[in-house]
Design a protein around this motif. Sequence first.
Motif, mmCIF file in Angstrom:
data_model
loop_
_atom_site.group_PDB
_atom_site.id
_atom_site.type_symbol
_atom_site.label_atom_id
_atom_site.label_comp_id
_atom_site.label_asym_id
_atom_site.label_seq_id
_atom_site.Cartn_x
_atom_site.Cartn_y
_atom_site.Cartn_z
ATOM 1 N N GLN A 17 0.831 -1.208 0.000
ATOM 2 C CA GLN A 17 0.000 0.000 0.000
ATOM 3 C C GLN A 17 0.871 1.265 0.000
ATOM 4 O O GLN A 17 0.599 2.212 -0.718
ATOM 5 C CB GLN A 17 -0.778 0.001 1.303
ATOM 6 C CG GLN A 17 -2.212 0.293 1.207
ATOM 7 C CD GLN A 17 -2.814 0.080 2.614
ATOM 8 O OE1 GLN A 17 -2.130 -0.165 3.599
ATOM 9 N NE2 GLN A 17 -4.086 0.190 2.696
ATOM 10 N N LEU A 18 1.921 1.230 0.810
ATOM 11 C CA LEU A 18 2.787 2.408 0.938
ATOM 12 C C LEU A 18 3.875 2.428 -0.139
ATOM 13 O O LEU A 18 4.733 3.304 -0.135
ATOM 14 C CB LEU A 18 3.427 2.425 2.323
ATOM 15 C CG LEU A 18 2.460 2.560 3.505
ATOM 16 C CD1 LEU A 18 3.210 2.471 4.831
ATOM 17 C CD2 LEU A 18 1.690 3.869 3.425
ATOM 18 N N GLU A 19 3.826 1.423 -0.998
ATOM 19 C CA GLU A 19 4.823 1.286 -2.067
ATOM 20 C C GLU A 19 6.252 1.178 -1.550
ATOM 21 O O GLU A 19 7.187 1.732 -2.125
ATOM 22 C CB GLU A 19 4.695 2.417 -3.092
ATOM 23 C CG GLU A 19 3.403 2.308 -3.889
ATOM 24 C CD GLU A 19 3.411 3.157 -5.128
ATOM 25 O OE1 GLU A 19 4.290 2.945 -5.975
ATOM 26 O OE2 GLU A 19 2.541 4.045 -5.241
ATOM 27 N N ILE A 20 6.368 0.484 -0.436
ATOM 28 C CA ILE A 20 7.709 0.147 0.042
ATOM 29 C C ILE A 20 8.034 -1.181 -0.612
ATOM 30 O O ILE A 20 7.892 -2.248 -0.021
ATOM 31 C CB ILE A 20 7.711 0.091 1.573
ATOM 32 C CG1 ILE A 20 7.208 1.433 2.051
ATOM 33 C CG2 ILE A 20 9.100 -0.259 2.105
ATOM 34 C CD1 ILE A 20 7.375 1.759 3.458
ATOM 35 N N THR A 21 8.426 -1.087 -1.861
ATOM 36 C CA THR A 21 8.568 -2.293 -2.683
ATOM 37 C C THR A 21 9.847 -2.233 -3.513
ATOM 38 O O THR A 21 10.331 -1.156 -3.859
ATOM 39 C CB THR A 21 7.384 -2.426 -3.671
ATOM 40 O OG1 THR A 21 7.257 -1.202 -4.391
ATOM 41 C CG2 THR A 21 6.088 -2.691 -2.962
ATOM 42 N N LYS A 37 15.527 -3.270 2.959
ATOM 43 C CA LYS A 37 14.627 -2.237 3.486
ATOM 44 C C LYS A 37 13.183 -2.723 3.537
ATOM 45 O O LYS A 37 12.446 -2.397 4.468
ATOM 46 C CB LYS A 37 14.746 -0.963 2.657
ATOM 47 C CG LYS A 37 16.032 -0.205 2.990
ATOM 48 C CD LYS A 37 16.220 0.992 2.100
ATOM 49 C CE LYS A 37 17.520 1.709 2.436
ATOM 50 N NZ LYS A 37 17.843 2.703 1.416
ATOM 51 N N VAL A 38 12.787 -3.493 2.544
ATOM 52 C CA VAL A 38 11.428 -4.058 2.594
ATOM 53 C C VAL A 38 11.317 -4.954 3.831
ATOM 54 O O VAL A 38 10.349 -4.881 4.598
ATOM 55 C CB VAL A 38 11.102 -4.846 1.306
ATOM 56 C CG1 VAL A 38 9.772 -5.590 1.440
ATOM 57 C CG2 VAL A 38 11.064 -3.910 0.100
ATOM 58 N N GLY A 39 12.351 -5.768 4.058
ATOM 59 C CA GLY A 39 12.363 -6.643 5.242
ATOM 60 C C GLY A 39 12.339 -5.829 6.525
ATOM 61 O O GLY A 39 11.613 -6.153 7.473
ATOM 62 N N ASP A 40 13.096 -4.735 6.561
ATOM 63 C CA ASP A 40 13.128 -3.869 7.761
ATOM 64 C C ASP A 40 11.743 -3.310 8.044
ATOM 65 O O ASP A 40 11.299 -3.265 9.189
ATOM 66 C CB ASP A 40 14.084 -2.678 7.552
ATOM 67 C CG ASP A 40 15.538 -3.103 7.587
ATOM 68 O OD1 ASP A 40 15.820 -4.245 7.991
ATOM 69 O OD2 ASP A 40 16.398 -2.283 7.184
ATOM 70 N N PHE A 41 11.070 -2.859 6.988
ATOM 71 C CA PHE A 41 9.740 -2.270 7.173
ATOM 72 C C PHE A 41 8.780 -3.315 7.758
ATOM 73 O O PHE A 41 8.037 -3.044 8.704
ATOM 74 C CB PHE A 41 9.184 -1.738 5.841
ATOM 75 C CG PHE A 41 7.773 -1.241 5.972
ATOM 76 C CD1 PHE A 41 7.523 0.058 6.396
ATOM 77 C CD2 PHE A 41 6.696 -2.082 5.723
ATOM 78 C CE1 PHE A 41 6.215 0.502 6.564
ATOM 79 C CE2 PHE A 41 5.394 -1.646 5.892
ATOM 80 C CZ PHE A 41 5.151 -0.349 6.306
ATOM 81 N N LYS A 72 7.454 4.168 -6.861
ATOM 82 C CA LYS A 72 7.684 5.524 -7.369
ATOM 83 C C LYS A 72 8.822 6.215 -6.625
ATOM 84 O O LYS A 72 9.252 7.285 -6.985
ATOM 85 C CB LYS A 72 6.398 6.345 -7.308
ATOM 86 C CG LYS A 72 5.833 6.566 -5.939
ATOM 87 C CD LYS A 72 4.531 7.350 -6.033
ATOM 88 C CE LYS A 72 3.944 7.552 -4.659
ATOM 89 N NZ LYS A 72 2.533 7.308 -4.586
ATOM 90 N N TYR A 73 9.279 5.590 -5.536
ATOM 91 C CA TYR A 73 10.372 6.196 -4.784
ATOM 92 C C TYR A 73 11.703 5.681 -5.312
ATOM 93 O O TYR A 73 11.752 4.762 -6.112
ATOM 94 C CB TYR A 73 10.211 5.862 -3.295
ATOM 95 C CG TYR A 73 8.879 6.290 -2.789
ATOM 96 C CD1 TYR A 73 8.556 7.643 -2.703
ATOM 97 C CD2 TYR A 73 7.902 5.359 -2.476
ATOM 98 C CE1 TYR A 73 7.307 8.052 -2.293
ATOM 99 C CE2 TYR A 73 6.648 5.764 -2.055
ATOM 100 C CZ TYR A 73 6.353 7.107 -1.978
ATOM 101 O OH TYR A 73 5.118 7.510 -1.583
#
Length: 372
Positions: free
Chosen positions: A323-327, A342-346, A334-335
């Motif tokens: 949802q937050l596009e932490i992908t 970082k995905v794992g950290d999130f 888009k970031y």
Amino acid sequence: MKLNIAVLPGDGIGPEVTQQAMKVLKAIAAEFNHSFNFKEAPVGAIAIDETGHPLPDDTLQLCKASDAILFGAIGDPKYDNDPSAKVRPEQGLLKLRKEMGLYANIRPVKAYDTLLDKSPLREERIKDTDISIYRELTGGIYFGDKVLSEDGNLASDLCAYSKEEIERISHLAFKAAQARRKKLTLVDKANVLETSRLWRKVVTEISKEYPDVELDFLFVDNAAMQMILNPKQFDVILTENMFGDIISDEASVIGGSIGLLASASVGDNYALFEPIHGSYPQAKGKDVANPIASILSAAMLLDHFGLYEEADRIREAVEKSLQLEITTPDLSSKYDLITTTKVGDFIEDYIHHPTDTNINFQNLHLGQSTII
Ligand code: IPM
Ligand code: MG
């Protein structure tokens, strides 16, 4: 709960995605007071390099002595491009499946609302797709006699199935359908193959024990087309080894990335959890591979032991990250580049602080976060 988990990171991106899944399982253990004990062992090309065997005996023994196996990926281009190689990494995974009796491979396929635009298929066709593929995993053409004539000009692979092999996975698939939308589609090639006709006969017989489940049949070529035209029609798909391999990769397009698809391989005594993607050697060591398939495989591991709340926490965290596009780049966030780590950290952070995640995310964009 105390669980001994054998970790087989394998080749290519296997180690980096498995690392994230372990991190997430450790966060779950800490939050929910479990004790998960991880032991790693080599498998695949890396094991061939170390020991000459794709599945060393010590690795198999560790798996048999563990409660569950977390598997990464297997395969290396140096073998793919050499048809004469006698020892191949894939033999390690196939032997492991066979030796551990992991006859049912369960592959959930889902269209996430937040990712509908990432699929090359039209949104209205894929929205609300939710399929569970039951792929037979220890029989069929993968394991039949293989022959190469002495002059090297003729080869054959036998596809064989016994009634018992069909029955045991069919019961699991019917039970799954009962707990879902009560529809089961057998995918086969009964207009051509004798094995497929046996599948139809046995599955039809078994269906009498599950009168609440609607059973239908599709030839695999038609099923491949229907998967793209109208995937929503499927609930549980039951199929043999090779068709399941092909159709599950095809189905991954619905979710927007093969990097999202998890799987569980279960038998009567053991269970293994692995992403359906391969070793993606081009991305190896770059910290760009999507860890979500591996992380969702860890959620399936928790489900397997009845830890549903814990598994749901992981799935919630994954949905939040999407949802937050932490992908990772396969989902073209888009970031700026968001790495595997970082995905794992999130996701790890969400597990610890499910309600603070939005705040952490805002901090991220203010450049204040240590999480991302
Ligand atoms: C899979 C893979 C394996 C298979 C390979 C690596 C042997 O493609 O798990 O889908 O064909 O089963
Ligand atoms: Mg495959």
